[in-house]
Design an enzyme around this catalytic site. Structure first.
Site, PDB file in Angstrom:
ATOM      1  N   CYS A   1       0.835  -1.208   0.000  1.00  0.00           N
ATOM      2  CA  CYS A   1       0.000   0.000   0.000  1.00  0.00           C
ATOM      3  C   CYS A   1       0.869   1.256   0.000  1.00  0.00           C
ATOM      4  O   CYS A   1       1.676   1.477   0.902  1.00  0.00           O
ATOM      5  CB  CYS A   1      -0.910  -0.026   1.228  1.00  0.00           C
ATOM      6  SG  CYS A   1      -1.632   1.565   1.669  1.00  0.00           S
ATOM      7  N   GLY A   2       0.706   2.093  -1.014  1.00  0.00           N
ATOM      8  CA  GLY A   2       1.491   3.313  -1.112  1.00  0.00           C
ATOM      9  C   GLY A   2       1.271   4.257   0.045  1.00  0.00           C
ATOM     10  O   GLY A   2       2.203   4.903   0.542  1.00  0.00           O
ATOM     11  N   HIS A   3       0.025   4.360   0.508  1.00  0.00           N
ATOM     12  CA  HIS A   3      -0.275   5.250   1.637  1.00  0.00           C
ATOM     13  C   HIS A   3       0.401   4.741   2.912  1.00  0.00           C
ATOM     14  O   HIS A   3       0.889   5.532   3.721  1.00  0.00           O
ATOM     15  CB  HIS A   3      -1.786   5.346   1.842  1.00  0.00           C
ATOM     16  CG  HIS A   3      -2.473   6.075   0.729  1.00  0.00           C
ATOM     17  ND1 HIS A   3      -2.401   7.433   0.586  1.00  0.00           N
ATOM     18  CD2 HIS A   3      -3.220   5.629  -0.293  1.00  0.00           C
ATOM     19  CE1 HIS A   3      -3.091   7.791  -0.481  1.00  0.00           C
ATOM     20  NE2 HIS A   3      -3.601   6.716  -1.032  1.00  0.00           N
ATOM     21  N   CYS A   4       0.407   3.429   3.081  1.00  0.00           N
ATOM     22  CA  CYS A   4       1.066   2.859   4.255  1.00  0.00           C
ATOM     23  C   CYS A   4       2.563   3.144   4.219  1.00  0.00           C
ATOM     24  O   CYS A   4       3.177   3.473   5.244  1.00  0.00           O
ATOM     25  CB  CYS A   4       0.828   1.350   4.305  1.00  0.00           C
ATOM     26  SG  CYS A   4      -0.916   0.867   4.307  1.00  0.00           S
TER      27      CYS A   4
END
Length: 541
Positions: free
Chosen positions: A84-87
């Site tokens: 996950c890029g946001h993670c």
């Protein structure tokens, strides 16, 4: 905005522009990423209940989760996916916040769970998007509290500090209260005759949530007298505009947390805000339904003088319309394309309706307070039509396999009663749009000779439609032939074969026979994980 949504939406400084654009983009362009089941088998490592750390963050799994809850009074847990890029972007801030809390000897700790590996924990806590943050208090795992703060180190620390200590400072006498009121530009004080009352408890609840403001509370008679109060009241003190705003507690209704929160967020703002890096969070966080924007060049004294009439008009609409000054030669320059403006267009006025990003323009720019009030009231009363952006159509827009639509050509194509029209609404910068671009082109090639089917696309960042609001990218809509201006949203797999089935079946997918579970050799009997590829598993809310 919670999942991928989030918290509307002006800037390709993305977080800001989406708020004025009113858009929530799909997948990695959004505030979270929808859970997609992983195809990896769990490893054979036998895990103990030992608590290990990475960068000061507890690494949690189903074997040590209970121990972590029992040993830490306040535990904020991030449920994440490695891909996950946001993670990945949150990870440094999360570690920084963990270090800051430890340096302060706070009882609060941070932990993380790889929800793609720890599926039992993900299921137990209803994890539907990444990252999801939940607060566990006093070892209770049945009712965790959803994280509501900013996704940065400072925001995480402040949010946790409010839960680790009292959310409001007790002001025991008039001198202490005076020092508190003068300590910051904005403070909130709750005056309650009984700090155990229901209204006071609601105030404490609000103070715990609104972490970007400082709260105090008083019950002493001398403090009431010092501020001219005789009944329970919430007072917002500020070093600008009118200086103080009172919110008396209704004896019958008491306090409503949501209502008080909104009142504080509205009245903590200056009557006229300037759009800057420092104020942008407050501008969008106030959740005021309309924004009235004065675009000007601050280097021009003549244009600066226009703020006077703008300010006078603003007082009429406080809480309904937020008045904002945008410097076209400064921080506000990046938002100009989203309004179809250039610096040469300043000074000019626009009103934005936040729920659907509709933009309104006066017939001519008249900057008197009377003209501005008349225009704003006309928009609120529904008497003014929005001004819709439209790009110019390419010369070959209708000869390509995928027809390139713009605002000016959309109606004639999408609502052609002799055609079935399949339209992709996209953003040029959206990674999910880019990922499906080849499939959409192939679909166009497949149907380029069909008279009854049109494959088309529209850049929704440069074109606006009167009756269609796009909330995510990519969005796919099907407009069937025939009368009635019908529209069907497509929400299935984004591949050419599934698209074709949808088109050949008249805008619906044929029902598939239920799959017969197969037990592979050496299987433990578990069901196979769902494959990736559906809109729901990838980036839909």
């Amino acid at each position: 905005m919670r999942g991928c949504g989030g918290r509307l939406v002006w800037v390709l400084v993305l977080v800001l522009s989406l708020a004025w654009l009113g858009l929530a983009v799909g997948g990695e362009e959004e505030d979270g990423e929808v859970v997609a089941e992983e195809e990896e088998e769990g490893d054979d490592e036998v895990l103990s209940d030992e608590l290990k750390e990475e960068d000061g963050v507890l690494v949690l799994h189903e074997h040590n989760f209970a121990r972590a809850l029992s040993e830490h009074q306040l535990l904020l847990v991030e449920f994440y996916a490695p891909w996950c890029g946001h993670c990945q972007r949150l990870a440094p801030a999360f570690a920084q916040a963990a270090a800051a809390l430890r340096d302060e000897s706070s009882p609060a700790r941070l932990g993380k769970v790889d929800a793609t590996a720890q599926t039992a924990l993900a299921s137990e806590f209803g994890i539907t998007s990444y990252p999801t943050l939940k607060l566990f208090r006093d070892g209770n795992r049945t009712h965790p509290l959803a994280y509501t703060g900013h996704m940065d180190a400072k925001g995480i620390v402040r949010w946790m500090e409010r839960r680790a200590g009292p959310s409001a400072t007790l002001l025991q006498d008039a001198d202490t209260a005076a020092a508190f009121v003068g300590s910051q530009d904005v403070v909130v004080v709750g005056f309650f005759k009984d700090l155990e009352s229901e209204a006071a408890q609601v105030f404490y609840e609000v103070a715990g949530e609104v972490v970007d403001m400082t709260f105090g509370v008083a019950e002493a008679a001398e403090v009431f007298e010092a501020y001219g109060l005789s009944a329970d009241t919430v007072c917002l003190f500020k070093k600008f505009d009118e200086g103080r705003t009172d919110f008396p507690v209704d004896p019958a209704r008491g306090l409503d947390a949501a209502e008080l929160t909104q009142l504080l967020r509205v009245h903590r703002l200056e009557l006229v805000m300037e759009f800057t890096n420092e104020t942008s969070d407050h501008i969008f966080g106030a959740k005021i339904p309309h924004h009235m924007l004065l675009f000007l060049n601050k280097s021009s004294s003549g244009q600066l003088a226009l703020r006077d009439g703008f300010r006078v008009a603003a007082g009429t609409f406080r809480g309904k319309v937020l008045f904002v000054v945008v410097d076209v030669a400064g921080y506000g320059a990046d938002v100009l394309p989203f309004f179809g403006l250039t610096p040469a267009d300043a000074p000019t006025l626009r009103l934005v309706k936040m729920e659907n990003n509709r933009k309104y323009q006066m017939d001519q720019d008249v900057f008197s307070d009377t003209a501005i009030r008349t225009f704003v009231q006309g928009v609120l009363d529904g008497k003014v039509k929005p001004r819709l952006l439209s790009a110019e159509p390419p010369e070959d827009w209708d000869t390509r396999p995928v027809k390139v639509l713009v605002g000016k050509t959309f109606e004639q194509v999408a609502y052609d009663e002799t055609k079935n029209v399949f339209v992709k609404f996209y953003a040029p910068w959206c990674s999910h749009c880019q990922a499906m671009a080849a499939a959409w082109e192939e679909l166009g090639e497949r149907y380029k000779d069909r008279e009854d089917i049109v494959i088309a696309e529209l850049d929704a960042t440069a074109n606006e439609l009167e009756n269609i609001t796009i909330h995510g990218f990519p969005t796919l809509h099907y407009f069937p032939a025939g009368p009635g201006r019908k529209m069907v949203e497509y929400k299935s797999n984004r591949d050419v074969e599934t698209f074709s089935k949808f088109l050949e079946n008249g805008g619906t997918l044929p029902e598939e026979p239920p799959a017969v579970p197969k037990t592979p050799e050496n299987s433990t009997g578990r069901e196979e994980p769902s494959p990736l590829g559906t809109a729901e598993s990838r980036d839909e809310l």
